[in-house]
Motif scaffolding. Structure first.
Motif, PDB file in Angstrom:
ATOM      1  N   GLY A   1      80.710  39.948  41.870  1.00 21.10           N
ATOM      2  CA  GLY A   1      79.267  39.831  41.951  1.00 21.10           C
ATOM      3  C   GLY A   1      78.897  38.746  42.936  1.00 21.10           C
ATOM      4  N   PRO A   2      77.624  38.686  43.310  1.00 15.42           N
ATOM      5  CA  PRO A   2      77.185  37.650  44.247  1.00 15.42           C
ATOM      6  C   PRO A   2      77.295  36.253  43.627  1.00 15.42           C
TER       7      PRO A   2
ATOM      8  N   THR B   1      79.690  42.203  46.398  1.00 13.94           N
ATOM      9  CA  THR B   1      78.938  43.227  45.674  1.00 13.94           C
ATOM     10  C   THR B   1      79.898  44.367  45.363  1.00 13.94           C
TER      11      THR B   1
ATOM     12  N   LYS C   1      79.358  35.276  37.012  1.00 14.16           N
ATOM     13  CA  LYS C   1      80.767  35.636  36.897  1.00 14.16           C
ATOM     14  C   LYS C   1      81.551  34.590  36.111  1.00 14.16           C
TER      15      LYS C   1
ATOM     16  N   SER D   1      83.571  36.820  44.696  1.00 13.41           N
ATOM     17  CA  SER D   1      82.196  36.974  45.150  1.00 13.41           C
ATOM     18  C   SER D   1      82.090  38.211  46.025  1.00 13.41           C
TER      19      SER D   1
ATOM     20  N   ILE E   1      78.974  42.343  37.790  1.00 13.48           N
ATOM     21  CA  ILE E   1      77.750  41.558  37.629  1.00 13.48           C
ATOM     22  C   ILE E   1      76.741  42.060  38.650  1.00 13.48           C
TER      23      ILE E   1
ATOM     24  N   SER F   1      75.698  34.779  40.073  1.00 12.38           N
ATOM     25  CA  SER F   1      75.322  35.937  39.256  1.00 12.38           C
ATOM     26  C   SER F   1      75.872  35.898  37.836  1.00 12.38           C
TER      27      SER F   1
END
Length: 142
Positions: free
Chosen positions: A7-8, A123, A13, A121, A141, A11
């Motif tokens: 996920g970014p 998407t 994680k 990190s 996420i 977010s």
């Protein structure tokens, strides 16, 4: 078994992986290891989780991280869960080195019956094809 939480930045994680490690302590008889790049997250972990600050060991790339994981496992055959948070990007390099690392960790996981959970990190759409099989939808996420 290997799972990736992707996920970014910012977010959630890390929060998710800390919760997973704390839950694993209660649900398993074996040992749980949490590897991170700094001490900021240690306060969220239950004291039974073995916390390792990877930066203290001067890890330079994913090959060295793999060797480090082998050493941790060799020193404790009771490990059932390993959580790696926020250091893959620092050590990663190119896609091929990440793919080789995942292949090697998969072999460790299979041989020693250890569950690895790794955060990265990015998407879910940007994930390389070889990582998609390790991502579970509920672990992504948004």
């Amino acid at each position: 078994m290997i799972h990736f939480i992707i996920g970014p930045k910012g977010s959630g994680k890390t929060k998710k992986v800390i919760e997973m490690a704390n839950r694993a302590i209660e649900e398993t008889k074996g040992n749980v290891v949490f590897i991170d790049g700094d001490y900021r997250k240690i306060t969220g972990l239950k004291y039974q989780v073995r916390f390792i600050n990877a930066r203290e060991f001067g890890l330079k790339d994913l090959n060295v991280l793999y060797g480090f994981l082998c050493g941790i496992i060799a020193g404790d055959y009771d490990i059932e869960h390993v959580y790696i948070d926020g250091i893959i990007e620092d050590l990663g390099g190119d896609i091929k080195s990440i793919e080789d690392f995942v292949t090697d960790v998969k072999k460790l996981s299979d041989k020693f019956n250890i569950q690895f959970v790794i955060t990265m990190s990015g998407t879910p759409e940007s994930v390389p094809v070889f990582l998609k099989e390790y991502m579970l939808e509920e672990e992504c996420i948004a």
